[in-house]
Enzyme design. Sequence first.
Site, PDB file in Angstrom:
ATOM      1  N   ASP A  17       0.843  -1.161  -0.177  1.00 34.11           N
ATOM      2  CA  ASP A  17       0.018  -0.051  -0.111  1.00 34.11           C
ATOM      3  C   ASP A  17       0.922   1.396   0.024  1.00 34.11           C
ATOM      4  O   ASP A  17       0.479   2.152   0.404  1.00 34.11           O
ATOM      5  CB  ASP A  17      -0.941   0.143   1.260  1.00 34.11           C
ATOM      6  CG  ASP A  17      -1.809  -1.374   1.308  1.00 34.11           C
ATOM      7  OD1 ASP A  17      -2.244  -1.844   0.136  1.00 34.11           O
ATOM      8  OD2 ASP A  17      -1.844  -1.597   2.434  1.00 34.11           O
ATOM      9  N   LYS A  20       2.349   1.630  -5.269  1.00 35.12           N
ATOM     10  CA  LYS A  20       2.920   0.973  -6.313  1.00 35.12           C
ATOM     11  C   LYS A  20       2.100   1.235  -7.658  1.00 35.12           C
ATOM     12  O   LYS A  20       2.540   1.533  -8.794  1.00 35.12           O
ATOM     13  CB  LYS A  20       3.184  -0.402  -6.277  1.00 35.12           C
ATOM     14  CG  LYS A  20       4.148  -0.870  -4.873  1.00 35.12           C
ATOM     15  CD  LYS A  20       4.250  -2.153  -4.912  1.00 35.12           C
ATOM     16  CE  LYS A  20       3.104  -2.979  -4.193  1.00 35.12           C
ATOM     17  NZ  LYS A  20       2.682  -2.285  -3.057  1.00 35.12           N
ATOM     18  N   GLY A  44      -4.069  -4.708  -3.847  1.00 32.93           N
ATOM     19  CA  GLY A  44      -5.099  -3.809  -4.011  1.00 32.93           C
ATOM     20  C   GLY A  44      -4.090  -2.636  -4.607  1.00 32.93           C
ATOM     21  O   GLY A  44      -3.861  -1.837  -3.846  1.00 32.93           O
ATOM     22  N   HIS A  45      -4.334  -2.427  -5.892  1.00 29.67           N
ATOM     23  CA  HIS A  45      -3.716  -1.141  -6.421  1.00 29.67           C
ATOM     24  C   HIS A  45      -4.390  -0.179  -6.830  1.00 29.67           C
ATOM     25  O   HIS A  45      -5.352  -0.532  -7.787  1.00 29.67           O
ATOM     26  CB  HIS A  45      -2.691  -1.918  -7.551  1.00 29.67           C
ATOM     27  CG  HIS A  45      -1.639  -2.860  -7.357  1.00 29.67           C
ATOM     28  ND1 HIS A  45      -0.642  -3.397  -8.117  1.00 29.67           N
ATOM     29  CD2 HIS A  45      -1.283  -3.062  -5.963  1.00 29.67           C
ATOM     30  CE1 HIS A  45       0.240  -4.132  -7.373  1.00 29.67           C
ATOM     31  NE2 HIS A  45      -0.257  -4.010  -6.100  1.00 29.67           N
ATOM     32  N   GLN A 221       2.099  -6.439  -2.637  1.00 28.50           N
ATOM     33  CA  GLN A 221       2.601  -6.371  -1.331  1.00 28.50           C
ATOM     34  C   GLN A 221       3.776  -5.642  -1.054  1.00 28.50           C
ATOM     35  O   GLN A 221       4.002  -4.622  -1.868  1.00 28.50           O
ATOM     36  CB  GLN A 221       2.734  -7.631  -0.543  1.00 28.50           C
ATOM     37  CG  GLN A 221       1.675  -8.510  -0.830  1.00 28.50           C
ATOM     38  CD  GLN A 221       1.029  -9.168  -1.906  1.00 28.50           C
ATOM     39  OE1 GLN A 221       1.742 -10.115  -2.553  1.00 28.50           O
ATOM     40  NE2 GLN A 221      -0.310  -8.965  -2.199  1.00 28.50           N
TER      41      GLN A 221
HETATM   42  P1  IMP Z   1      -2.145 -12.917   2.654  1.00 32.14           P
HETATM   43  O1  IMP Z   1      -1.277 -12.439   1.671  1.00 32.14           O
HETATM   44  O2  IMP Z   1      -3.589 -12.538   2.268  1.00 32.14           O
HETATM   45  O3  IMP Z   1      -1.752 -14.336   3.043  1.00 32.14           O
HETATM   46  O4  IMP Z   1      -1.880 -12.167   3.894  1.00 32.14           O
HETATM   47  C1  IMP Z   1      -0.786 -12.054   4.763  1.00 32.14           C
HETATM   48  C2  IMP Z   1      -0.181 -10.900   5.338  1.00 32.14           C
HETATM   49  O5  IMP Z   1      -0.043  -9.915   4.014  1.00 32.14           O
HETATM   50  C3  IMP Z   1      -1.541 -10.081   5.773  1.00 32.14           C
HETATM   51  O6  IMP Z   1      -0.834  -9.056   6.738  1.00 32.14           O
HETATM   52  C4  IMP Z   1      -2.093  -9.202   4.937  1.00 32.14           C
HETATM   53  O7  IMP Z   1      -2.978  -8.063   5.560  1.00 32.14           O
HETATM   54  C5  IMP Z   1      -0.905  -8.625   4.235  1.00 32.14           C
HETATM   55  N1  IMP Z   1      -1.206  -8.446   2.674  1.00 32.14           N
HETATM   56  C6  IMP Z   1      -1.514  -9.219   1.710  1.00 32.14           C
HETATM   57  N2  IMP Z   1      -1.397  -8.587   0.560  1.00 32.14           N
HETATM   58  C7  IMP Z   1      -1.339  -7.237   0.684  1.00 32.14           C
HETATM   59  C8  IMP Z   1      -1.392  -5.969   0.212  1.00 32.14           C
HETATM   60  O8  IMP Z   1      -1.518  -6.075  -1.296  1.00 32.14           O
HETATM   61  N3  IMP Z   1      -1.120  -4.984   0.891  1.00 32.14           N
HETATM   62  C9  IMP Z   1      -1.036  -4.688   2.111  1.00 32.14           C
HETATM   63  N4  IMP Z   1      -1.157  -5.939   2.783  1.00 32.14           N
HETATM   64  C10 IMP Z   1      -0.998  -7.067   2.240  1.00 32.14           C
HETATM   65 MG    MG Z   2      -2.601  -2.169  -1.631  1.00 36.59          MG
END
Ligand code: IMP
Ligand code: MG
Length: 422
Positions: A17, A20, A44-45, A221
Amino acid sequence: MINLGQGVVVVGGQWGDEGKGRVVDVMARYADAIVRFQGGNNAGHSLKIGDLSLVLHLLPCGIVRKDKLCLIGAGVVLDPEALLKEIAELDLLGFHVGPHNLQIAKNAHVILPVHKLIDHKREEVAKNPIGTTKRGIGPCYEDKISRFGIRVMDLLCEKILIERIKNILIERHSYSESSLKEILSWSLSFGQKLKPYLSDVGEIIHELLIKGKRVMFEGAQGSLLDVDHGTYPYVTSSNCLAGEAALGSGIGPKWLSDVILVTKPYCTRVGEGPFFTEADEETQNKWRQKGGEFGATTGRPRRCGFLDLPLLKYAARLNGATSIALTKTDILTGMGKIKVGVGYDNATNFLDAMSLFGQKQKVYPKYIELEEVPSFSPSVKNLNDLPFTVRKLCDLIEDFTLVKVNFVSFGAKRGDELWLNL
Ligand code: IMP
Ligand code: MG
């Protein structure tokens, strides 16, 4: 943008977040193809194009530009339902997605409904939940690494599918004839829908690079969510660092010429895990309201805190950053004096601080305070138009990371940005 090479990687320098999507959106103009290489629809972009705000989860941000080829590499885990939904939603907005502008690696792994169920269940019963997005990302990567996952190309062959679905269900202790049948028909139907999109994505990228074209690699991420180098176990299940751009797309690392590390001038994270510079609740609320800091995928309020320079230094090293993009500087306006973490009282660097956290010890950040940021957005044309504190932040970031800040944004929409030193 002029001085960038052919293989440009954009990665997050914090916990995701960082903006990007915002950076890729403006830079995609100068690229021929844009590639997602890891993660899935946990991302989530957010983009703002004129009055239109939209969030992409699985498609590369280049998809909103005509004549750009978008690619999903083998390192991505693909939820076919989520992908087709995203394509349909974009279509309604006038952005047409088809095999002409989207190709998917045949060997990307598929997120099955059972993966989502496991993710949900595990988070509900866990004593120390990770706070995942519950999109089935972890369980899908687990199956891949355990060598019983299903790849997109497997969806096209009934015989292979039966064998592999049986395997997954047995391994996951949930085998029944009816589950097998249900997953089989789900898989075959999505296989047919995805068929026109499947190809050898690594080969496409390689051909483009050989022809001298520019390819952008859009990370998802952030560095601290990387499964190997992040704040384990509070991480995602993929590698989110720049090195993965090569592996997850199917090309060699020699093609990666530039690594742009994206950071906000403060920190946020969603989900559980260490966050040494986390602010008090009142300050967090201010950041949330001002910066719209709510998860673009899950809507969860993001945890907010101050820029952590040792963290950024660590991320710059892990990625081999060649430049830094500083986003959301307009959010600093009205936030009072700006605190910046410059070290820790009881740890020498970020990894050392993580070890303390692992031993259940509290980490004490050291802060400096910068002066308030006045309102400034519309008139910025060059570095000197930026408020003193923003320029000071750029200097501090460069001093800590030894990497130049080449991009500063001060608004969500295209055009609210400044290119520096390029
Ligand atoms: P998962 O990727 O759904 O397995 O989540 C693992 C961790 O990564 C959690 O803390 C999520 O909130 C975080 N996370 C996964 N994708 C994103 C992203 O795109 N932005 C921010 N945090 C993320
Ligand atoms: Mg995001």
